[in-house]
Design a protein around this motif. Sequence first.
Motif, PDB file in Angstrom:
ATOM      1  N   LYS A 160       0.851  -1.176   0.000  1.00 17.93           N
ATOM      2  CA  LYS A 160       0.000   0.000   0.000  1.00 17.93           C
ATOM      3  C   LYS A 160       0.896   1.238   0.000  1.00 17.93           C
ATOM      4  N   LEU A 161       1.089   1.799  -1.175  1.00 18.62           N
ATOM      5  CA  LEU A 161       2.049   2.881  -1.334  1.00 18.62           C
ATOM      6  C   LEU A 161       1.312   4.180  -1.645  1.00 18.62           C
ATOM      7  N   PRO A 162       1.204   5.099  -0.689  1.00 20.67           N
ATOM      8  CA  PRO A 162       0.525   6.371  -0.946  1.00 20.67           C
ATOM      9  C   PRO A 162       1.228   7.143  -2.055  1.00 20.67           C
ATOM     10  N   VAL A 163       0.478   7.941  -2.792  1.00 18.95           N
ATOM     11  CA  VAL A 163       1.047   8.672  -3.915  1.00 18.95           C
ATOM     12  C   VAL A 163       2.188   9.589  -3.490  1.00 18.95           C
ATOM     13  N   LYS A 164       2.140  10.120  -2.284  1.00 17.49           N
ATOM     14  CA  LYS A 164       3.197  11.029  -1.837  1.00 17.49           C
ATOM     15  C   LYS A 164       4.539  10.326  -1.736  1.00 17.49           C
TER      16      LYS A 164
ATOM     17  N   ALA B 209       7.519   8.901  -5.664  1.00 16.82           N
ATOM     18  CA  ALA B 209       8.837   9.342  -6.123  1.00 16.82           C
ATOM     19  C   ALA B 209       9.950   8.685  -5.321  1.00 16.82           C
ATOM     20  N   ASP B 210       9.706   8.506  -4.032  1.00 19.81           N
ATOM     21  CA  ASP B 210      10.721   7.885  -3.179  1.00 19.81           C
ATOM     22  C   ASP B 210      10.868   6.398  -3.449  1.00 19.81           C
ATOM     23  N   SER B 211       9.882   5.811  -4.142  1.00 22.18           N
ATOM     24  CA  SER B 211       9.947   4.378  -4.429  1.00 22.18           C
ATOM     25  C   SER B 211      10.720   4.079  -5.713  1.00 22.18           C
ATOM     26  N   LEU B 212      11.262   5.139  -6.359  1.00 24.25           N
ATOM     27  CA  LEU B 212      11.975   4.973  -7.622  1.00 24.25           C
ATOM     28  C   LEU B 212      13.472   5.192  -7.428  1.00 24.25           C
ATOM     29  N   ASN B 213      14.261   4.178  -7.713  1.00 22.27           N
ATOM     30  CA  ASN B 213      15.712   4.311  -7.747  1.00 22.27           C
ATOM     31  C   ASN B 213      16.130   4.469  -9.207  1.00 22.27           C
ATOM     32  N   ILE B 214      16.585   5.667  -9.568  1.00 26.16           N
ATOM     33  CA  ILE B 214      16.881   5.981 -10.965  1.00 26.16           C
ATOM     34  C   ILE B 214      18.389   6.108 -11.153  1.00 26.16           C
ATOM     35  N   ALA B 215      18.903   5.475 -12.201  1.00 27.49           N
ATOM     36  CA  ALA B 215      20.340   5.521 -12.490  1.00 27.49           C
ATOM     37  C   ALA B 215      20.567   5.691 -13.979  1.00 27.49           C
TER      38      ALA B 215
ATOM     39  N   ASP C 174      -4.561   6.586  -7.603  1.00 21.65           N
ATOM     40  CA  ASP C 174      -5.580   5.563  -7.346  1.00 21.65           C
ATOM     41  C   ASP C 174      -5.020   4.147  -7.371  1.00 21.65           C
ATOM     42  N   LYS C 175      -3.708   4.021  -7.281  1.00 24.67           N
ATOM     43  CA  LYS C 175      -3.097   2.701  -7.369  1.00 24.67           C
ATOM     44  C   LYS C 175      -2.184   2.440  -6.181  1.00 24.67           C
ATOM     45  N   ASP C 176      -2.082   1.167  -5.821  1.00 24.64           N
ATOM     46  CA  ASP C 176      -1.100   0.748  -4.832  1.00 24.64           C
ATOM     47  C   ASP C 176       0.116   0.228  -5.577  1.00 24.64           C
ATOM     48  N   PHE C 177       1.193  -0.011  -4.843  1.00 26.57           N
ATOM     49  CA  PHE C 177       2.444  -0.419  -5.483  1.00 26.57           C
ATOM     50  C   PHE C 177       2.261  -1.674  -6.328  1.00 26.57           C
TER      51      PHE C 177
ATOM     52  N   ARG D  81      12.074  -2.966   1.256  1.00 28.17           N
ATOM     53  CA  ARG D  81      11.256  -1.788   0.934  1.00 28.17           C
ATOM     54  C   ARG D  81      10.819  -1.886  -0.518  1.00 28.17           C
ATOM     55  N   PRO D  82       9.531  -2.031  -0.802  1.00 27.69           N
ATOM     56  CA  PRO D  82       9.074  -2.137  -2.197  1.00 27.69           C
ATOM     57  C   PRO D  82       9.483  -0.905  -3.007  1.00 27.69           C
TER      58      PRO D  82
END
Length: 242
Positions: free
Chosen positions: A14-18, A21-27, A48-51, A81-82
């Motif tokens: 259950k990943l809130p929209v806020k 951005a923190d759930s993305l590891n970008i390289a 409107d979506k969960d992870f 951490r998802p």
Amino acid sequence: MMLAISAASLYSFKLPVKDFADSLNIAGNNLISRTEILTALENLDVADKDFYELNARDIKNSLIKRPLVKNVKVRARLFNRPHYTIKIDEEKPWAIYRGQVFSDEAKVIVASLANAKLFSSEAAEKLFAESDQGLIKISSYGILEQKQIEMIRDLSQIIKTNLALIHPKQRLEKINIDHENNLTISSAKLDFKLGSLNNNTLAKAKRLKHLLSKVKEIGADEKRAYIDLSMNTDEVIIGQEI
């Protein structure tokens, strides 16, 4: 115990929209900013979506068609951490010709400034700025064919390698093909004249490495110099513009 673990695992998705951005590891994004990447993902409507409802393919499709993006790899990591890992493979801008940006593979990667604006790509727009981000500016009397652009790319790589040994602080700035099809590749202080652009031009450019000891003599000179490799013989003219 197993039911408790499953419930905890589902709750972790259950990943809130806020927190998206923190759930993305970008390289791999050296030209494209993280902010630009996040903006490109706004169409995913994560509010409107969960992870567990998000799709790695959707993330890739939102990025792959953008200017300067060559390839994208996206993987979901569900343990600890998802999060998603996004690996960006960027194009390498090489030159700008008739309002189009070409990569080091001699292919168009930004069709126009308007195209960069259409995608709201700050990274692509910067390539058209006055500072030109180190791109070589190509000009020609007629319209170059793809094969000619590829040949010019190969020639510029040869000249670039040798220029680093002559003028370490200079870079290639301009390439011009005049009305007689004569090719000149230039840095700030040095012109490389290669004569008519044809199948023999590459061989002429390769002669340059055998002249480095002599060419270096003009390397420290403040006056504009030229190296004329245009002749079909082994003769090369090294001089200064009057």
